[in-house]
Design an enzyme around this catalytic site. Structure first.
Site, mmCIF file in Angstrom:
data_model
loop_
_atom_site.group_PDB
_atom_site.id
_atom_site.type_symbol
_atom_site.label_atom_id
_atom_site.label_comp_id
_atom_site.label_asym_id
_atom_site.label_seq_id
_atom_site.Cartn_x
_atom_site.Cartn_y
_atom_site.Cartn_z
ATOM 1 N N CYS A 209 0.839 -1.342 0.024
ATOM 2 C CA CYS A 209 0.021 -0.032 0.029
ATOM 3 C C CYS A 209 0.906 1.156 0.040
ATOM 4 C CB CYS A 209 -1.085 0.023 1.155
ATOM 5 S SG CYS A 209 -1.941 1.452 1.198
ATOM 6 N N GLY B 113 -6.922 -5.015 -10.121
ATOM 7 C CA GLY B 113 -7.556 -4.001 -9.361
ATOM 8 C C GLY B 113 -8.266 -3.025 -9.917
#
Length: 330
Positions: free
Chosen positions: A99, A224
């Site tokens: 992340c 994603g």
């Protein structure tokens, strides 16, 4: 190639904060996605039993294994979080070292761990220990920046520690989502280990998935942002990579899926919050309607749908929007 525990799936829905909740994951598996991963949950907040964090780990309905992504700055939080997830019966734990958000890296978690290899290794060890035999995978980036492309080194350690699979997003943390994913650079990690490596970043279609697999030599791909508004996309890519034909859901099926997701979201979060949380999915679905619709018309439809505060009215409005487009597409 050696695959631990069980044969790894070749196509995955990526964990996306605020997006891959149980309601969205259910739709992805409904349309054939082989593997879905929950939103990231922080180990320390899971240990504290914060209701919003616990909700993120919810098992989705339908097929597929229950995989939860876990992040932590401190090994003890990773260990305890992994213990709690194992006690809850999850099928797999995925460590987040990818992340890039400042909120996460500012706390020295997520991809910030790639700047601190010793701590990253301790986090990996803690997850394995806390998992007590539950399969543990690792998701990371190429490195923190272009000067520190250490994904292969971390992957080697992860394999020795007992990690079962590695996913690499083909960008550094400092790139965030800018530029293009470097699929070729992922090949350095593929050649460093014998575990399955999953390529992530900029994969939005079957042709791009094939290109990513060719350039990276990876075992599989992770989808994603491209799946937002198209929960069938990972299933479509999985089928087509296997040489099977895939029929994109009709507008009626897309509407039915969106209604089911709205209802699931309200069940998960409550009627008011559930509608607000699902709005990003409604907006994306309208954006990606495969019909000749002007941007101005899409913008009006998005605005109208995303201001509604009552579930039945929202469903009725979406039905009208999709009904109108069925006529256009006919």
């Amino acid at each position: 190639m050696r695959v631990h525990n069980n044969q790894a799936e070749r196509v995955w829905l990526a964990p996306m904060s605020g997006s891959t909740d149980a309601a969205f994951r259910r739709q992805a598996v409904r349309f054939g996605c082989p593997a879905v991963v929950s939103e990231m949950v922080a180990g320390e907040t899971l240990v504290a039993a914060r209701p919003d964090m616990v909700r993120r780990t919810c098992r989705h309905e339908g097929r597929g294994r229950w995989i939860v992504q876990l992040a932590a700055r401190r090994p003890e939080d990773m260990r305890k979080g992994a213990e709690l997830l194992t006690e809850a019966g999850v099928d797999q734990i995925d460590i987040n070292m990818g992340c890039p958000s400042r909120q996460v890296t500012g706390g020295s978690s997520g991809s910030a761990l790639m700047r601190e290899p010793a701590l990253a290794k301790a986090i990996i060890d803690a997850a394995i220990e806390g998992g007590q035999g539950t399969p543990v995978s690792l998701k990371m980036r190429l490195g923190w920046d272009r000067e520190q492309l250490n994904a292969p080194d971390l992957a080697r350690y992860a394999e020795q520690a007992g990690i079962v699979m590695v996913t690499v997003h083909g960008r550094t943390r400092c790139q965030f989502y800018k530029g293009h994913a470097d699929w070729q650079r992922i090949a350095d990690t593929v050649s460093a280990i014998s575990l399955p490596v999953i390529a992530n970043g900029d994969i939005c279609s079957t042709p791009s998935a094939r290109a990513a697999l060719t350039q990276s030599a990876a075992y599989g791909v992770m989808i994603g942002r491209a799946a937002m508004g198209r929960p069938w996309l990972p299933g479509q890519i999985a089928a087509e990579l296997s040489g099977q034909a895939y029929e994109v859901p009709s507008l009626s099926e897309q509407l039915d899926s969106l209604i089911e997701q709205i209802e699931d979201s309200q069940s998960l979060y409550g009627k008011t919050l559930g509608l607000r949380i699902v709005r990003k999915h409604i907006s994306a679905a309208i954006d990606k309607l495969d019909v000749p619709l002007s941007e101005a018309h899409r913008r009006r439809a998005r605005s109208m749908a995303c201001q509604i505060e009552e579930g039945a009215t929202l469903i009725s409005t979406l039905s009208d929007i999709f009904l109108e487009q069925r006529g256009v597409a006919a």
